[in-house]
Design a protein around this motif. Structure first.
Motif, PDB file in Angstrom:
ATOM      1  N   VAL A   1      24.931 -19.123 -23.765  1.00 48.24           N
ATOM      2  CA  VAL A   1      25.691 -18.374 -22.911  1.00 48.24           C
ATOM      3  C   VAL A   1      26.680 -17.619 -23.973  1.00 48.24           C
ATOM      4  O   VAL A   1      26.904 -16.330 -23.868  1.00 48.24           O
ATOM      5  CB  VAL A   1      26.183 -18.982 -21.760  1.00 48.24           C
ATOM      6  CG1 VAL A   1      27.252 -18.348 -20.965  1.00 48.24           C
ATOM      7  CG2 VAL A   1      25.264 -19.701 -20.822  1.00 48.24           C
ATOM      8  N   VAL A   2      27.276 -18.294 -24.659  1.00 51.83           N
ATOM      9  CA  VAL A   2      28.230 -17.830 -25.815  1.00 51.83           C
ATOM     10  C   VAL A   2      27.828 -16.977 -26.434  1.00 51.83           C
ATOM     11  O   VAL A   2      28.200 -15.925 -26.904  1.00 51.83           O
ATOM     12  CB  VAL A   2      29.080 -18.915 -26.467  1.00 51.83           C
ATOM     13  CG1 VAL A   2      30.045 -18.467 -27.453  1.00 51.83           C
ATOM     14  CG2 VAL A   2      29.905 -19.874 -25.554  1.00 51.83           C
ATOM     15  N   LYS A   3      26.555 -17.141 -27.125  1.00 54.82           N
ATOM     16  CA  LYS A   3      25.715 -16.080 -28.008  1.00 54.82           C
ATOM     17  C   LYS A   3      25.446 -14.756 -27.238  1.00 54.82           C
ATOM     18  O   LYS A   3      25.454 -13.812 -27.821  1.00 54.82           O
ATOM     19  CB  LYS A   3      24.480 -16.574 -28.612  1.00 54.82           C
ATOM     20  CG  LYS A   3      24.706 -17.806 -29.606  1.00 54.82           C
ATOM     21  CD  LYS A   3      24.853 -17.078 -30.812  1.00 54.82           C
ATOM     22  CE  LYS A   3      24.798 -18.110 -32.078  1.00 54.82           C
ATOM     23  NZ  LYS A   3      25.267 -17.611 -33.233  1.00 54.82           N
ATOM     24  N   THR A   4      24.979 -15.012 -26.139  1.00 52.28           N
ATOM     25  CA  THR A   4      24.789 -13.998 -25.085  1.00 52.28           C
ATOM     26  C   THR A   4      26.081 -12.915 -24.929  1.00 52.28           C
ATOM     27  O   THR A   4      26.064 -11.867 -25.124  1.00 52.28           O
ATOM     28  CB  THR A   4      24.228 -14.275 -23.696  1.00 52.28           C
ATOM     29  OG1 THR A   4      22.938 -15.106 -23.921  1.00 52.28           O
ATOM     30  CG2 THR A   4      23.957 -13.058 -22.890  1.00 52.28           C
ATOM     31  N   GLU A   5      27.071 -13.804 -24.647  1.00 54.46           N
ATOM     32  CA  GLU A   5      28.590 -12.799 -24.575  1.00 54.46           C
ATOM     33  C   GLU A   5      28.914 -12.187 -25.633  1.00 54.46           C
ATOM     34  O   GLU A   5      29.145 -10.992 -25.861  1.00 54.46           O
ATOM     35  CB  GLU A   5      29.319 -13.990 -24.169  1.00 54.46           C
ATOM     36  CG  GLU A   5      29.377 -14.251 -22.700  1.00 54.46           C
ATOM     37  CD  GLU A   5      30.407 -15.489 -22.179  1.00 54.46           C
ATOM     38  OE1 GLU A   5      30.838 -15.587 -21.091  1.00 54.46           O
ATOM     39  OE2 GLU A   5      30.583 -16.455 -23.244  1.00 54.46           O
TER      40      GLU A   5
END
Length: 127
Positions: free
Chosen positions: A67-71
Motif C-alpha cells: 500500500v505504501v509503495k502504491t501511495e
C-alpha cells in the motif's frame, strides 16, 4: 474486487465534487486496500509480490508495504492519495455514502460485503 469497489466509490466522488476520476481513484484505493486487507489478503499478497517484489515480513507487513509503495507511486506522478488532497473532508463522507445509497450501491464487491458502513470506514481511513 478492489478495483471495482474503488471505481464505484471514485465515480460518486467524481460526480459529486467534479474531481478528475483518476484523482478520486488514487485517493480511495489505499483506503480500500487497508480496510479490505482481511477479506482480500490473498490478492493483496499476490499484488505485493508480483508488482512490488515484496516477499519479506508477515502478511500484514507485506500488504502495508505494498500500500505504501502504491501511495509513493501515485505521489511520484503528482497525484494525492488522501481525500484531503482532492479537497474533501469528513463532512463530505456523508454526501458520498448518501449518493451511493441513492444509486443502489449498498453492497459493493463481488461478494456484496462492502456495505455502506464499510464504505464509510474506507472513506474515513482515506482522509
Amino acid at each position: 474486487t478492489l478495483d471495482m469497489t474503488t471505481h464505484l466509490i471514485g465515480h460518486e466522488i467524481t460526480a459529486l465534487f467534479d474531481v478528475a476520476h483518476a484523482r478520486s481513484l488514487a485517493a480511495v484505493l489505499p483506503g480500500v486496500m487497508r480496510v479490505r486487507k482481511g477479506p482480500k489478503k490473498d490478492i493483496l499478497l499476490q499484488y505485493a509480490e508480483r508488482v512490488w517484489n515484496i516477499t519479506d515480513g508477515s502478511d500484514d507487513e507485506r500488504i502495508e508495504a505494498a500500500v505504501v509503495k502504491t501511495e509513493e507511486f501515485f505521489k511520484s506522478l503528482g497525484v494525492g492519495t488522501r481525500l484531503t488532497d482532492i479537497g474533501l473532508g469528513e463532512a463530505d463522507i456523508d454526501k458520498i455514502v448518501a449518493n451511493l445509497e441513492k444509486h443502489g450501491m449498498t453492497a459493493l464487491s463481488e461478494r456484496g460485503d462492502i456495505t455502506l458502513e464499510v464504505t464509510r470506514q474506507i472513506l474515513t481511513s482515506a482522509l
